[in-house]
Design an enzyme around this catalytic site. Structure first.
Site, PDB file in Angstrom:
ATOM      1  N   ALA A 158      -6.218   3.286  -2.101  1.00 11.95           N
ATOM      2  CA  ALA A 158      -5.636   3.252  -3.445  1.00 11.95           C
ATOM      3  C   ALA A 158      -5.454   1.809  -3.912  1.00 11.95           C
ATOM      4  O   ALA A 158      -6.349   0.985  -3.732  1.00 11.95           O
ATOM      5  CB  ALA A 158      -4.323   4.028  -3.466  1.00 11.95           C
ATOM      6  N   CYS A 159      -4.289   1.498  -4.490  1.00 12.23           N
ATOM      7  CA  CYS A 159      -4.084   0.173  -5.080  1.00 12.23           C
ATOM      8  C   CYS A 159      -4.035  -0.949  -4.045  1.00 12.23           C
ATOM      9  O   CYS A 159      -4.171  -2.113  -4.401  1.00 12.23           O
ATOM     10  CB  CYS A 159      -2.794   0.164  -5.888  1.00 12.23           C
ATOM     11  SG  CYS A 159      -2.795   1.292  -7.281  1.00 12.23           S
ATOM     12  N   SER A 160      -3.832  -0.613  -2.787  1.00  7.46           N
ATOM     13  CA  SER A 160      -3.778  -1.632  -1.742  1.00  7.46           C
ATOM     14  C   SER A 160      -5.111  -1.813  -1.033  1.00  7.46           C
ATOM     15  O   SER A 160      -5.165  -2.441   0.033  1.00  7.46           O
ATOM     16  CB  SER A 160      -2.689  -1.281  -0.715  1.00  7.46           C
ATOM     17  OG  SER A 160      -1.404  -1.534  -1.241  1.00  7.46           O
TER      18      SER A 160
END
Length: 301
Positions: free
Chosen positions: A155-157
């Protein structure tokens, strides 16, 4: 074990910009169309009207004033509200690979390196354009890099996890240098019709060249240490996937795009940032030795 450094970074910036004023005008036009469509239901109290957005609301909620995108005409069309791309044949470089190649070339040039100096590519992104062949391998081939490549999604990481994998490969000696590319075309998974989040994302691609410190150019940043930490949460979610077809889902279902509970995200993320980053850093350095903190929050790409 080898000492590891970030030799350089690269960047691809999309050609088009959407300002808050443009975004608000398009969203409010969409709201008017939808509210007129359901006027009777709204009057009867069985349908909730869409509230207009505003520049003041967006800047207070996020601080964002504009965002770069690959296509703005589709996003700003109140009867469409998502980007419009032309389908490319399998014989052409995919859009995600195209922007990753440009960012990767920028990083290599900044370090004074060539494809021959790199042993692997990690394509780390919140969304992949397709399931297979791997985007990373397409990017690797286009750059002329030998060795290996793979895709990574956290995801965003994704970018931070991709960096960790690159550091480990170089530290253990399995690679001299790894190029991490982070192509994000998040304008495609953003619900532009949702007032609470229609302003958050844009498009971009960054690249990081990670290599052995003894091979890195002057001015490279040595990586002193890393630490990963994960914790499951439903505060940010996107349920789109290959099983949606088997579930007879409507492609326009709201949960098949990005959605979040903003306040809950902040409450969950801030303690993790302290445990995962600030405390381990304090064990190695004094506060006076740290000049800057760059904090990654899952609500931002």
């Amino acid at each position: 074990m080898h000492r590891v450094a970030i030799s350089s970074t690269g960047l691809f910036t999309p050609p088009e910009v959407i300002t808050n004023e443009e975004l608000v005008a398009a969203f409010n036009a969409y709201a008017t169309i939808e509210n007129e469509k359901y006027a009777d239901e709204i009057a009867a109290g069985t349908h909730t009207p869409i509230t207009n957005s505003s520049v003041e609301f967006i800047e207070k909620a996020s601080g964002i004033k504009r965002r770069y995108v690959m296509n703005k005409s589709g996003v700003l069309d109140p009867r469409r509200m998502h980007p419009k791309f032309a389908t490319r044949p399998d014989t052409e470089l995919s859009l995600m690979a195209e922007i990753a190649v440009k960012a990767g070339q920028d990083a290599l040039a900044a370090a004074g390196k060539t494809a021959a100096d790199v042993d692997g590519v990690i394509c780390a992104a919140a969304n992949m354009q397709r399931a297979y062949p791997a985007m990373g391998v397409e990017i690797q081939t286009a750059l002329g890099i030998k060795g290996w490549a793979f895709d990574m999604n956290v995801a965003c990481s994704s970018a931070t996890f991709g960096l960790e994998m690159a550091v480990n490969a170089v530290r253990t000696g399995s690679a001299r240098a790894i190029l991490v590319v982070n192509p994000e075309i998040t304008s495609c998974h953003l619900a532009w019709q949702d007032r609470d989040c229609h302003f958050i994302f844009g498009d971009v691609c960054t690249a990081i060249l990670v290599e052995r410190l003894d091979l890195a150019p002057a001015g490279a940043f040595e990586i002193l240490g890393t630490k990963l930490l994960t914790s499951f949460s439903n505060a940010i979610r996107n349920n789109a996937g290959f099983m949606s077809r088997a579930e007879d889902r409507n492609p326009d279902d709201r949960d098949l795009l990005f959605r979040q509970e903003g306040r809950k995200v902040f409450k969950e993320v801030l303690p993790h940032g302290r445990r995962a980053h600030i405390r381990p850093l304090a064990a190695r350095l004094q506060p006076t030795q740290v000049r800057r903190f760059w904090l990654h929050k899952p609500i931002c790409p």
